[in-house]
Design a protein around this motif. Structure first.
Motif, PDB file in Angstrom:
ATOM      1  N   ASP A 144      46.743  58.805  40.973  1.00 42.79           N
ATOM      2  CA  ASP A 144      45.579  59.168  40.171  1.00 42.79           C
ATOM      3  C   ASP A 144      44.554  58.041  40.278  1.00 42.79           C
ATOM      4  O   ASP A 144      44.661  57.039  39.573  1.00 42.79           O
ATOM      5  N   PRO A 145      43.560  58.178  41.190  1.00 40.23           N
ATOM      6  CA  PRO A 145      42.526  57.140  41.292  1.00 40.23           C
ATOM      7  C   PRO A 145      41.773  57.007  39.970  1.00 40.23           C
ATOM      8  O   PRO A 145      41.459  58.009  39.322  1.00 40.23           O
ATOM      9  N   VAL A 146      41.506  55.780  39.567  1.00 40.51           N
ATOM     10  CA  VAL A 146      40.807  55.509  38.309  1.00 40.51           C
ATOM     11  C   VAL A 146      39.816  54.375  38.536  1.00 40.51           C
ATOM     12  O   VAL A 146      39.980  53.575  39.453  1.00 40.51           O
ATOM     13  N   PRO A 147      38.801  54.298  37.691  1.00 39.75           N
ATOM     14  CA  PRO A 147      37.937  53.111  37.756  1.00 39.75           C
ATOM     15  C   PRO A 147      38.771  51.881  37.413  1.00 39.75           C
ATOM     16  O   PRO A 147      39.681  51.950  36.586  1.00 39.75           O
ATOM     17  N   ASP A 148      38.472  50.774  38.064  1.00 42.92           N
ATOM     18  CA  ASP A 148      39.207  49.545  37.769  1.00 42.92           C
ATOM     19  C   ASP A 148      38.994  49.186  36.308  1.00 42.92           C
ATOM     20  O   ASP A 148      37.854  49.050  35.865  1.00 42.92           O
ATOM     21  N   PRO A 149      40.070  49.046  35.542  1.00 46.12           N
ATOM     22  CA  PRO A 149      39.925  48.780  34.115  1.00 46.12           C
ATOM     23  C   PRO A 149      39.289  47.426  33.792  1.00 46.12           C
ATOM     24  O   PRO A 149      38.818  47.223  32.683  1.00 46.12           O
ATOM     25  N   GLY A 208      32.810  44.215  47.185  1.00 45.67           N
ATOM     26  CA  GLY A 208      33.986  43.359  47.085  1.00 45.67           C
ATOM     27  C   GLY A 208      34.767  43.534  45.794  1.00 45.67           C
ATOM     28  O   GLY A 208      35.707  42.793  45.533  1.00 45.67           O
ATOM     29  N   SER A 209      34.381  44.522  44.992  1.00 41.09           N
ATOM     30  CA  SER A 209      35.075  44.773  43.726  1.00 41.09           C
ATOM     31  C   SER A 209      36.431  45.418  43.961  1.00 41.09           C
ATOM     32  O   SER A 209      36.731  45.921  45.040  1.00 41.09           O
ATOM     33  N   TRP A 210      37.218  45.418  42.914  1.00 47.10           N
ATOM     34  CA  TRP A 210      38.528  46.059  42.933  1.00 47.10           C
ATOM     35  C   TRP A 210      38.382  47.566  42.790  1.00 47.10           C
ATOM     36  O   TRP A 210      37.482  48.040  42.105  1.00 47.10           O
ATOM     37  N   HIS A 211      39.280  48.294  43.424  1.00 43.52           N
ATOM     38  CA  HIS A 211      39.395  49.748  43.283  1.00 43.52           C
ATOM     39  C   HIS A 211      40.844  50.003  42.882  1.00 43.52           C
ATOM     40  O   HIS A 211      41.747  49.293  43.328  1.00 43.52           O
ATOM     41  N   ALA A 212      41.064  50.996  42.029  1.00 44.33           N
ATOM     42  CA  ALA A 212      42.393  51.131  41.431  1.00 44.33           C
ATOM     43  C   ALA A 212      42.898  52.566  41.442  1.00 44.33           C
ATOM     44  O   ALA A 212      42.125  53.516  41.527  1.00 44.33           O
ATOM     45  N   ALA A 213      44.201  52.670  41.323  1.00 43.70           N
ATOM     46  CA  ALA A 213      44.860  53.972  41.172  1.00 43.70           C
ATOM     47  C   ALA A 213      46.173  53.743  40.442  1.00 43.70           C
ATOM     48  O   ALA A 213      46.840  52.720  40.629  1.00 43.70           O
TER      49      ALA A 213
END
Length: 138
Positions: A52-57, A67-72
């Motif tokens: 479940d891809p989500v915005p980086d908390p 260069g930001s983080w990407h999250a799931a």
């Protein structure tokens, strides 16, 4: 030009690079998802793995700077683990769980599969307190 106009111009100029970075990181997370499903070996897929891809908390700006983080969130049977990834120095760097980190320089199937197996081992250790009870999630 006002500071506000300058901000808008900077954001517009960097949009294409940010989008390419986001696509690359999301593509990596998708590769990791498929590797986790195949982590038990040929013919033994893990059917209860989902992503479940989500915005980086921890991201405090939108759009996220280059260069930001990407999250799931990866659902591994009865547990979930947040995986964060970003591009740095031509590699994918990431973190998951309780401070575990990784760096993947080459996107070969073997490299991502090794990472998937390491994630599973580390999550087992986190829940089991270091006691490996087996790696079957099905």
């Amino acid at each position: 030009m006002s500071s506000f106009d300058e901000l808008q111009a900077v954001i517009r100029r960097g949009a294409e690079a940010r989008q390419a970075d986001q696509r690359a990181c999301e593509g990596f997370l998708n590769l990791l998802y498929h590797a986790l499903r195949a982590a038990n070996g040929p013919g033994l897929p893990l059917n209860n793995v989902s992503m479940d891809p989500v915005p980086d908390p921890q991201e405090t700006l939108r759009p996220a700077p280059l260069g930001s983080w990407h999250a799931a969130w990866f659902r591994l049977g009865l547990c979930e683990v947040l995986v964060r990834v970003r591009r740095a120095d031509g590699a994918f760097r990431g973190e998951y769980g309780r401070g575990e980190g990784f760096r993947v320089d080459d996107l070969s199937e073997d490299a991502v599969l090794r990472l998937a197996r390491q994630v599973l081992r580390d999550v087992i250790t986190m829940y089991g307190g270091g006691h490996d009870e087996g790696t079957h999630l099905n």
